[in-house]
Each structure stands twice: as C-alpha cells, then as structure tokens.
Design a protein around this motif. Structure first.
Motif, short mmCIF file in Angstrom:
data_model
loop_
_atom_site.label_atom_id
_atom_site.label_comp_id
_atom_site.label_asym_id
_atom_site.label_seq_id
_atom_site.Cartn_x
_atom_site.Cartn_y
_atom_site.Cartn_z
N ASP A 142 -101.55 -2.08 75.62
CA ASP A 142 -102.16 -3.36 75.28
C ASP A 142 -103.65 -3.19 74.95
OD1 ASP A 142 -102.13 -6.22 75.02
OD2 ASP A 142 -103.16 -6.32 76.95
N GLU A 149 -107.10 -5.38 72.76
CA GLU A 149 -107.63 -6.43 71.90
C GLU A 149 -107.70 -5.91 70.46
OE1 GLU A 149 -108.63 -9.49 72.23
OE2 GLU A 149 -108.78 -9.86 74.39
N PRO A 150 -107.26 -6.70 69.48
CA PRO A 150 -107.32 -6.26 68.08
C PRO A 150 -108.70 -5.82 67.63
CG PRO A 150 -105.96 -8.22 68.27
CD PRO A 150 -106.60 -8.02 69.61
N GLU A 151 -109.74 -6.51 68.10
CA GLU A 151 -111.10 -6.13 67.70
C GLU A 151 -111.45 -4.72 68.14
OE1 GLU A 151 -110.99 -10.60 67.98
OE2 GLU A 151 -110.24 -8.93 69.17
N LEU A 209 -107.54 -10.32 61.33
CA LEU A 209 -107.46 -10.28 62.80
C LEU A 209 -106.52 -11.33 63.36
CD1 LEU A 209 -111.14 -9.55 63.92
CD2 LEU A 209 -109.13 -8.11 64.32
N ASP A 210 -106.41 -12.48 62.69
CA ASP A 210 -105.48 -13.52 63.16
C ASP A 210 -104.06 -12.97 63.23
OD1 ASP A 210 -107.46 -15.39 63.49
OD2 ASP A 210 -107.10 -16.41 61.59
N HIS A 251 -103.13 -9.87 63.67
CA HIS A 251 -103.00 -8.90 64.75
C HIS A 251 -103.08 -9.56 66.13
CE1 HIS A 251 -102.69 -5.35 62.26
NE2 HIS A 251 -103.59 -5.89 61.47
N HIS A 252 -103.77 -10.69 66.23
CA HIS A 252 -103.72 -11.45 67.47
C HIS A 252 -102.31 -12.02 67.68
CE1 HIS A 252 -107.72 -11.48 69.22
NE2 HIS A 252 -108.24 -11.55 68.00
N LYS A 253 -101.66 -12.42 66.60
CA LYS A 253 -100.28 -12.92 66.69
C LYS A 253 -99.33 -11.79 67.11
CE LYS A 253 -100.63 -16.75 63.41
NZ LYS A 253 -100.20 -17.26 62.09
N ARG A 260 -100.07 -9.32 69.02
CA ARG A 260 -100.26 -9.16 70.46
C ARG A 260 -99.54 -10.26 71.23
NH1 ARG A 260 -105.75 -9.50 74.07
NH2 ARG A 260 -105.18 -7.94 75.64
N GLU A 261 -99.62 -11.50 70.75
CA GLU A 261 -98.90 -12.61 71.38
C GLU A 261 -97.39 -12.33 71.37
OE1 GLU A 261 -99.89 -16.22 69.38
OE2 GLU A 261 -102.05 -15.98 69.72
#
Length: 210
Positions: free
Chosen positions: A137, A139-141, A163-164, A166-168, A170-171
């Motif tokens: 796990d 953070e995408p950043e 980035l949006d 890649h945040h999805k 991760r979700e």
C-alpha cells in the motif's frame, strides 16, 4: 506430490513490487524453497505480446472493456502454460500481479464494476485463485515521486493516468481487502525497501510453514 502455493504481489505504480518480488524469490530459493517467479501480464511469449499492446503509451484510445478482456486473455494463457504446471509440480509461484489488478484498475478505477470484471476473469481462471496476496500500500503521490526518480524504469500507459485515477485504484484495493480478508495481507510500502522486504519475507515464510 504436494500441490504448490500460489502467492501474488499487488500494489500501485511505484510501490516497488518488481524489486521486492525479485529479492523475495532469490532469498526463498536460496533457503531451499521450490520457487517459480513470474509476472502479469506476461510471463510467457503470447502474454508478453499482449502486454506490449496493453501498456503501449501510444494506445491511449483503448476502450476500457477491451483492456479488461486483453488482461483476462493474457492471464488465461499464462495460467495454463506456466502457473498451473508449476503448481502441479509442487512449486511456490510468486506472481507480480494477478486478478486483483484487473478488479482494482478496470473494475473499480475504470468504472466497469468489480463484479463484472470478476465474472470475465472467472471464465479465464476457473477456480484458480491465489492462496495468499501481499498488497503493498502506498499513496499515489509517493509512488509517482519514486517513478520520476527511477530514470531506468519503463513508462507505460497506466503511468499517464492522472492522480485521481490512481487514488481510485487504491480505493479499489481497499474494497478487495474487505472482500477477501483471509487472502489479502496489507503491507505498508512507504518505509525503506529493506523494511518492506523484511515484513513481506516474514509473512510469506509464516504462510508457507503454517
């Protein structure tokens, strides 16, 4: 002959999966475990050719369903040609990505639906699911900061997403951890590579020896 174990490695871009799986495979093999290391999409000639099509940065027009189907096709061929025979010989297969990547990336982040993409992949893999999945796990950043510093890393089509997206992704992985709590084990990939490696190695050895 004892049937082998199927262990998959998952995580976002920049989490260090490729480096970690190479170190894990080398260490476990040196300790006498029958290890077979591979990756998805790829691992065999046909699947590697499909990989080039999927990840080609110039293929930005690729439809999401086409993408999902190509991953499933590569997965099927890889499974029957390389993974299943190794398991039948009693090997411990370490695979860089498997079905969870499709569920997180295409199912959730692309909006195709986790259940819908799972159905496609059930046709591809039948009942062949991993025994254990390590999810690194991050953070995408942080992941993209690492990618930018790694000048030797190949830039693929997924790296071009914002980035949006890649945040999805991760979700999506968090949803999968709730869906498969007995299979997916979360490892924090933000510390140094050595720290992450030791945690992963310990978890795999505990699982093998259980």
């Amino acid at each position: 002959m004892k049937h082998g174990l199927f262990i998959t490695i998952e995580g976002p871009e920049g989490a260090g999966k490729t480096t970690l799986i190479e170190r894990l495979a080398k260490e476990l093999a040196e300790e006498g475990f029958p290890i077979m290391q591979t990756r998805e999409p790829g691992g065999i000639e046909i699947a590697e050719k499909i990989r080039k099509v999927i990840l080609d940065p110039s293929h930005t027009s690729m439809d999401s369903r086409t993408e999902a189907l190509l991953y499933a096709a590569a997965r099927r061929q890889h499974l029957v040609e390389k993974v299943r025979p190794a398991l039948e010989q009693g090997a411990i297969v370490l695979c860089d990505r498997f079905i969870d990547s499709s569920l997180a990336y295409q199912g959730y982040a692309r909006g195709l639906g986790i259940d819908e993409v799972f159905s496609i992949n059930q046709f591809a893999v039948a009942d062949m699911m991993p025994n254990l999945t390590l999810y690194f796990d991050l953070e995408p950043e942080v992941g993209f900061s690492r990618i930018q510093k790694n000048k030797g890393r190949e830039i693929n089509r997924l790296d071009l997403e914002n980035l949006d997206f890649h945040h999805k992704v991760r979700e999506g992985y968090y949803i999968l951890m709730n869906k498969f709590p007995n299979r997916i084990f979360l490892i924090d990939a933000s510390p140094s590579l050595d720290v992450v490696y030791e945690v992963a190695l310990r978890r795999i050895k505990e699982f093998i020896q259980a």
